[in-house]
Design a protein around this motif. Structure first.
Motif, short mmCIF file in Angstrom:
data_model
loop_
_atom_site.label_atom_id
_atom_site.label_comp_id
_atom_site.label_asym_id
_atom_site.label_seq_id
_atom_site.Cartn_x
_atom_site.Cartn_y
_atom_site.Cartn_z
N ALA A 192 0.83 -1.21 0.00
CA ALA A 192 0.00 0.00 0.00
C ALA A 192 0.86 1.25 0.00
CB ALA A 192 -0.92 -0.02 1.22
N VAL A 193 1.85 1.30 0.91
CA VAL A 193 2.69 2.50 0.99
C VAL A 193 3.56 2.64 -0.25
CG1 VAL A 193 4.51 3.59 2.31
CG2 VAL A 193 2.65 2.48 3.48
N GLY A 194 4.11 1.51 -0.74
CA GLY A 194 4.95 1.57 -1.94
C GLY A 194 4.18 2.05 -3.15
N LEU A 195 2.95 1.57 -3.31
CA LEU A 195 2.15 2.02 -4.44
C LEU A 195 1.78 3.49 -4.30
CD1 LEU A 195 -0.04 -1.09 -5.06
CD2 LEU A 195 1.71 -0.16 -6.52
N ALA A 196 1.53 3.93 -3.06
CA ALA A 196 1.23 5.35 -2.86
C ALA A 196 2.43 6.20 -3.24
CB ALA A 196 0.84 5.59 -1.40
N ILE A 197 3.62 5.76 -2.83
CA ILE A 197 4.84 6.51 -3.19
C ILE A 197 5.02 6.51 -4.70
CG2 ILE A 197 7.35 6.50 -3.01
CD1 ILE A 197 7.04 5.47 -0.19
N ALA A 198 4.79 5.35 -5.34
CA ALA A 198 4.95 5.27 -6.79
C ALA A 198 3.98 6.21 -7.49
CB ALA A 198 4.72 3.82 -7.25
N THR A 199 2.74 6.26 -7.00
CA THR A 199 1.76 7.15 -7.61
C THR A 199 2.17 8.61 -7.46
OG1 THR A 199 0.16 5.53 -6.87
CG2 THR A 199 -0.69 7.57 -7.78
N ALA A 200 2.63 8.96 -6.25
CA ALA A 200 3.04 10.35 -6.03
C ALA A 200 4.25 10.71 -6.89
CB ALA A 200 3.37 10.55 -4.55
N LEU A 201 5.21 9.76 -6.99
CA LEU A 201 6.39 10.02 -7.83
C LEU A 201 6.00 10.17 -9.29
CD1 LEU A 201 9.10 7.60 -6.46
CD2 LEU A 201 9.23 10.05 -6.57
N PHE A 202 5.10 9.31 -9.75
CA PHE A 202 4.70 9.38 -11.15
C PHE A 202 3.97 10.69 -11.43
CE2 PHE A 202 1.79 8.46 -14.67
CZ PHE A 202 2.72 8.09 -15.61
N ARG A 203 3.19 11.15 -10.46
CA ARG A 203 2.45 12.39 -10.67
C ARG A 203 3.42 13.57 -10.78
NH1 ARG A 203 -1.32 12.99 -6.07
NH2 ARG A 203 -2.54 11.34 -7.03
N ASN A 204 4.52 13.52 -10.04
CA ASN A 204 5.44 14.66 -10.05
C ASN A 204 6.46 14.58 -11.17
OD1 ASN A 204 4.48 16.20 -7.94
ND2 ASN A 204 5.46 14.88 -6.43
N LYS A 205 6.95 13.38 -11.51
CA LYS A 205 8.07 13.26 -12.44
C LYS A 205 7.67 12.66 -13.77
CE LYS A 205 11.80 14.10 -9.72
NZ LYS A 205 13.04 14.74 -10.02
N LYS A 206 6.48 12.09 -13.89
CA LYS A 206 6.00 11.48 -15.13
C LYS A 206 6.89 10.33 -15.60
CE LYS A 206 2.54 14.31 -15.65
NZ LYS A 206 2.13 14.22 -14.25
N THR A 207 7.56 9.68 -14.70
CA THR A 207 8.33 8.49 -15.07
C THR A 207 8.37 7.56 -13.88
OG1 THR A 207 10.42 7.66 -15.91
CG2 THR A 207 10.52 9.48 -14.39
N LEU A 208 8.77 6.30 -14.13
CA LEU A 208 8.91 5.32 -13.05
C LEU A 208 10.31 4.75 -13.00
CD1 LEU A 208 5.63 3.25 -12.96
CD2 LEU A 208 6.54 4.77 -11.25
N MET A 209 11.22 5.28 -13.81
CA MET A 209 12.58 4.73 -13.80
C MET A 209 13.35 5.31 -12.62
SD MET A 209 12.45 2.74 -16.25
CE MET A 209 11.28 2.39 -17.52
N VAL A 210 13.81 4.44 -11.75
CA VAL A 210 14.26 4.90 -10.44
C VAL A 210 15.54 5.75 -10.53
CG1 VAL A 210 13.18 3.15 -9.04
CG2 VAL A 210 15.35 2.67 -10.12
N ASP A 211 16.36 5.55 -11.57
CA ASP A 211 17.60 6.34 -11.59
C ASP A 211 17.34 7.77 -12.02
OD1 ASP A 211 16.84 5.36 -13.96
OD2 ASP A 211 18.83 4.96 -14.72
N LEU A 212 16.13 8.08 -12.44
CA LEU A 212 15.79 9.47 -12.76
C LEU A 212 15.32 10.25 -11.54
CD1 LEU A 212 14.00 8.91 -16.14
CD2 LEU A 212 16.38 9.42 -15.70
N PHE A 213 15.06 9.55 -10.45
CA PHE A 213 14.67 10.22 -9.21
C PHE A 213 15.93 10.61 -8.46
CE2 PHE A 213 11.01 7.12 -9.55
CZ PHE A 213 10.26 8.00 -10.29
N ASP A 214 16.62 11.65 -8.91
CA ASP A 214 17.92 11.99 -8.31
C ASP A 214 17.92 13.39 -7.74
OD1 ASP A 214 17.70 13.23 -10.66
OD2 ASP A 214 19.64 12.62 -11.46
N THR A 215 16.77 13.83 -7.25
CA THR A 215 16.70 15.19 -6.72
C THR A 215 17.65 15.39 -5.55
OG1 THR A 215 14.38 15.08 -7.31
CG2 THR A 215 15.07 16.96 -6.00
N MET A 216 17.81 14.34 -4.74
CA MET A 216 18.63 14.48 -3.54
C MET A 216 20.06 14.04 -3.78
SD MET A 216 15.90 13.36 -0.70
CE MET A 216 16.80 13.87 0.74
N LYS A 217 20.44 13.78 -5.04
CA LYS A 217 21.81 13.43 -5.42
C LYS A 217 22.35 12.26 -4.61
CE LYS A 217 21.96 17.36 -7.77
NZ LYS A 217 21.18 17.26 -8.98
N GLY A 218 21.56 11.27 -4.39
CA GLY A 218 21.95 10.15 -3.53
C GLY A 218 22.96 9.25 -4.18
#
Lengths: 108, 201
Positions: free
Chosen positions: A82-108
């Motif tokens: 449930a929590v993972g899908l909620a995070i995925a939905t929120a991420l997709f709404r903001n970034k329009k992608t699901l590829m995890v290496d593109l989520f690099d806002t925090m330069k991790g």
């Protein structure tokens, strides 16, 4: 062969080998795929590997604690899904992608 | 003997379904293969005579959780993900290392279970042999008695965890009122005005 007389006729090592194989398949999925959903699927696979271990040892030790713990693992898996899908939905709404290496806002 | 043959068949199908799950490009295909894997795991639970857990595996795992996944997948534009590169740059080294870890697992398990190197797995029998389970009224009865006597507190804690996860999921999926991010309405270091703070909450 690790079986108990009068118990489950399948040796407990078989459960362990199956569980190890399933767990490592899940780990390969986590490590190699870029898609967030496939990574969530791999997490579910790894949790199922743990469940197989618990049930196998429950039959081997003739003890119900293992099967009870499977219930708790499933509760945690449901919460995680449930929590993972909620995070995925929120991420997709903001970034329009699901590829995890593109989520690099925090330069991790 | 029949159980062993069935176990091998279901184990092979389980691993095959798992490998299929992580190699599909189309997420829906991967999801269906994942359900197939879960059903095979449920069959293995049946073979272990863990009937209640097997039914829960089918109903909750292959049913409810996977329907949740299908719901969310259907909200997304699935086509757009298939044209992208599917794997990370480190895929080969990850694969090699994972195979090495698997080999390590198998070696350790072989050493432990074959009693060749001084170890052996001893069964600590807690008094629930299949005959005793049948005499006590079946798997469900024994399972429920163990769950609600020995595991009552973890059971309640699990319900709290589920409640917290539900609230968290609702809050994360909820749309913000003004645009993408909640904007800060006061200067750093200054206390927010009371009405602003209430609106933020």
């Amino acid at each position: 062969m690790s079986t108990v007389p009068g118990g489950i006729p399948i040796p407990v090592d078989w459960y362990l080998y199956l569980s190890a194989a399933l767990f490592m398949v899940g780990a390969v999925g986590i490590l190699t795929r870029r898609n967030l959903f496939i990574m969530l699927f791999s997490l579910e696979l790894m949790m199922n590997a743990v469940n197989i271990n618990l049930v196998g040892f429950s039959g081997f030790h003739q003890n119900m604690t293992g099967q009870n713990f499977v219930l708790f693992t499933m509760a945690i898996a449901a919460a995680e899904a449930a929590v993972g899908l909620a995070i995925a939905t929120a991420l997709f709404r903001n970034k329009k992608t699901l590829m995890v290496d593109l989520f690099d806002t925090m330069k991790g | 003997m029949v159980e062993k043959i069935l176990f091998i068949i279901f184990a092979v199908l389980t691993v095959a379904g798992a490998i299929g799950t992580i190699t599909r490009k189309n997420m829906i295909h991967g999801l269906l293969l994942l359900v197939f894997t879960f059903l095979n795991v449920a069959a293995i639970f049946f073979l272990t005579q863990a009937y209640f857990v097997a039914m829960i595996q089918i109903l909750v795992y292959a049913g409810a959780i996977m329907v949740l996944f299908v719901f969310v997948l259907m909200f997304l534009n699935l086509r757009s993900f298939q044209q992208e590169k599917q794997t990370h740059r480190q895929r080969w080294i990850a694969l090699v290392l994972s195979v090495l870890v698997l080999v390590e697992f198998v070696a350790v398990l072989y050493g432990v279970t074959k009693a060749k190197y001084g170890f052996s797995l001893a069964s600590v029998q807690g008094g629930y042999s299949p005959d005793q389970i049948a005499a006590a009224g079946g798997n469900n009865q024994v399972f429920a008695k163990a769950l609600f006597n020995d595991m009552l507190l973890p059971f309640e804690v699990a319900s709290v965890v589920l409640l917290v996860a539900m609230v968290g999921a609702i809050i994360m999926v909820k749309k913000e009122k003004h645009g993408q991010m909640a904007t800060r309405q006061w200067e750093p270091g200054a206390e927010p005005a009371l009405d602003v703070a209430e609106e933020e909450v």
